[in-house]
Write a protein that holds these residues in place. Structure first.
Motif, short mmCIF file in Angstrom:
data_model
loop_
_atom_site.label_atom_id
_atom_site.label_comp_id
_atom_site.label_asym_id
_atom_site.label_seq_id
_atom_site.Cartn_x
_atom_site.Cartn_y
_atom_site.Cartn_z
N LEU A 70 35.90 46.11 -13.15
CA LEU A 70 36.85 47.33 -13.99
C LEU A 70 38.33 47.17 -14.23
O LEU A 70 38.91 46.87 -14.48
CB LEU A 70 36.46 48.37 -13.59
CG LEU A 70 34.29 48.82 -14.24
CD1 LEU A 70 34.19 50.22 -14.65
CD2 LEU A 70 34.78 48.39 -16.03
N LEU A 71 38.68 46.82 -12.21
CA LEU A 71 40.52 47.18 -11.81
C LEU A 71 40.21 45.62 -12.65
O LEU A 71 41.97 45.68 -12.95
CB LEU A 71 40.40 47.18 -10.44
CG LEU A 71 41.56 47.12 -10.09
CD1 LEU A 71 42.35 48.43 -10.53
CD2 LEU A 71 41.57 47.11 -8.12
N GLY A 72 39.87 44.73 -12.09
CA GLY A 72 40.27 43.94 -12.84
C GLY A 72 40.19 43.28 -14.48
O GLY A 72 40.97 43.51 -14.78
N TRP A 73 39.88 43.90 -14.99
CA TRP A 73 39.59 44.10 -16.58
C TRP A 73 40.71 44.85 -17.03
O TRP A 73 41.56 44.47 -17.25
CB TRP A 73 38.28 45.13 -16.98
CG TRP A 73 38.38 44.61 -19.06
CD1 TRP A 73 38.05 43.72 -19.19
CD2 TRP A 73 39.39 45.86 -19.84
NE1 TRP A 73 38.23 44.29 -20.81
CE2 TRP A 73 38.73 45.72 -20.66
CE3 TRP A 73 39.82 46.65 -19.01
CZ2 TRP A 73 39.51 45.91 -21.97
CZ3 TRP A 73 40.14 48.02 -20.82
CH2 TRP A 73 40.06 47.33 -21.62
N VAL A 74 41.20 46.04 -16.11
CA VAL A 74 42.34 46.58 -16.54
C VAL A 74 43.92 45.78 -16.00
O VAL A 74 44.18 46.34 -16.74
CB VAL A 74 42.63 48.24 -15.91
CG1 VAL A 74 43.88 48.89 -15.28
CG2 VAL A 74 41.08 48.80 -16.03
N VAL A 75 44.01 45.46 -15.00
CA VAL A 75 45.14 44.70 -14.79
C VAL A 75 45.45 43.80 -15.61
O VAL A 75 46.23 43.05 -16.16
CB VAL A 75 44.75 44.40 -13.49
CG1 VAL A 75 45.69 43.00 -13.12
CG2 VAL A 75 44.93 45.03 -12.37
N ALA A 76 43.96 43.00 -15.85
CA ALA A 76 43.97 41.54 -17.07
C ALA A 76 44.33 41.83 -18.68
O ALA A 76 44.91 41.44 -19.70
CB ALA A 76 42.81 40.83 -17.41
N VAL A 77 43.74 43.48 -18.64
CA VAL A 77 43.77 43.27 -20.93
C VAL A 77 45.06 44.43 -21.24
O VAL A 77 46.09 44.52 -21.35
CB VAL A 77 42.17 43.79 -20.60
CG1 VAL A 77 42.48 44.44 -22.76
CG2 VAL A 77 41.09 42.43 -20.78
N LEU A 137 46.79 45.69 -19.20
CA LEU A 137 48.61 45.57 -18.23
C LEU A 137 48.95 44.35 -18.52
O LEU A 137 50.65 44.42 -18.43
CB LEU A 137 48.71 45.99 -16.01
CG LEU A 137 48.28 47.44 -15.83
CD1 LEU A 137 48.16 47.83 -15.18
CD2 LEU A 137 48.87 48.51 -16.81
N ALA A 138 48.32 43.63 -18.44
CA ALA A 138 48.52 41.87 -18.51
C ALA A 138 48.76 41.49 -19.99
O ALA A 138 49.24 40.20 -20.55
CB ALA A 138 48.16 40.64 -17.87
N GLY A 139 47.82 42.23 -21.23
CA GLY A 139 48.34 41.67 -22.23
C GLY A 139 47.48 40.46 -22.62
O GLY A 139 47.00 40.09 -23.87
N VAL A 140 46.27 40.41 -21.80
CA VAL A 140 45.26 39.24 -22.01
C VAL A 140 43.86 39.12 -23.06
O VAL A 140 43.63 41.13 -23.30
CB VAL A 140 44.40 38.52 -20.95
CG1 VAL A 140 43.46 37.76 -21.34
CG2 VAL A 140 45.36 38.58 -19.61
N GLU A 141 44.04 38.62 -24.06
CA GLU A 141 43.43 38.90 -25.28
C GLU A 141 42.12 38.70 -24.46
O GLU A 141 41.57 37.18 -24.76
CB GLU A 141 43.38 38.47 -26.79
CG GLU A 141 43.00 38.60 -27.30
CD GLU A 141 43.63 38.24 -29.19
OE1 GLU A 141 42.79 38.92 -29.64
OE2 GLU A 141 44.74 38.13 -29.33
N LEU A 142 41.27 39.36 -23.69
CA LEU A 142 39.71 39.17 -23.36
C LEU A 142 38.61 38.46 -24.79
O LEU A 142 38.20 39.80 -25.61
CB LEU A 142 39.52 39.73 -22.63
CG LEU A 142 38.41 39.26 -21.61
CD1 LEU A 142 39.14 38.07 -20.72
CD2 LEU A 142 38.31 40.02 -21.01
N GLY A 178 40.40 30.59 -25.63
CA GLY A 178 42.12 30.82 -25.00
C GLY A 178 41.92 30.66 -23.40
O GLY A 178 41.32 30.73 -22.85
N ARG A 179 42.66 30.26 -22.82
CA ARG A 179 43.41 30.02 -21.08
C ARG A 179 43.26 31.05 -20.70
O ARG A 179 42.84 31.39 -19.42
CB ARG A 179 44.14 28.46 -20.91
CG ARG A 179 43.92 27.32 -21.62
CD ARG A 179 45.56 26.76 -20.88
NE ARG A 179 44.97 25.10 -21.74
CZ ARG A 179 46.06 24.61 -21.29
NH1 ARG A 179 47.42 24.80 -21.00
NH2 ARG A 179 46.44 23.60 -22.03
N SER A 180 43.88 32.43 -21.25
CA SER A 180 43.48 33.08 -20.08
C SER A 180 42.70 34.08 -20.32
O SER A 180 42.22 34.95 -19.12
CB SER A 180 45.08 34.07 -20.62
OG SER A 180 44.99 34.83 -22.43
#
Length: 138
Positions: free
Chosen positions: A30-37, A39-44, A110-112
């Motif tokens: 969940l922390l990884g999801w928060v950092v990526a989505v 905070l980093a703006g990854v469209e997951l 997508g790559r991200s």
């Protein structure tokens, strides 16, 4: 007179340690999801058959909990039927983790998204494999 320490004080409960491992793995993903989505703006987004769907924190949490519980169940089963449960479980868990990476590599949009999904799988594995292995009967 000699005082003995109850075995539960020396060796913490396996059940508690396994549950804690599953919860820590879930928190890590969940922390990884928060950092990526957020905070980093990854469209997951991941493909599910012909459809695409956004990967939500609920999906991340449920997937991690289910993977952890499946690993726990397999370990408990192996402990009942073999004296080499720890070794067998570790090999199976490592293979399952490697195979699980096929999902993100083929289903990420997508790559991200692909990289993020792979990292989430690796995060779960980095906590679950050593954490559950540590609790295995010796």
């Amino acid at each position: 007179m000699e005082t003995t320490i109850p075995s539960t004080a020396v060796h913490p409960s396996r059940r508690r340690d396994r549950l804690l491992t599953v919860l820590v793995a879930t928190a890590a993903t969940l922390l990884g999801w928060v950092v990526a989505v957020p905070l980093a703006g990854v469209e997951l987004i991941a493909r599910a058959g012909d459809a695409e769907q956004r990967v939500t924190p609920a999906a991340v949490a449920v997937s991690t909990v289910l993977a952890g519980l499946a690993g726990w169940a397999l370990l408990a089963l192996l402990e009942r039927f073999t004296g080499r449960a720890r070794t067998v479980w570790t090999v199976v868990a490592a293979l399952v983790l490697l195979l699980s990476l096929l999902g993100p590599l083929t289903g990420g949009v997508g790559r991200s998204a692909t990289a993020t999904l792979a990292v989430l799988h690796l995060l779960a594995g980095a906590v679950l494999v050593p954490g559950l292995r540590r609790t295995a009967a010796r």
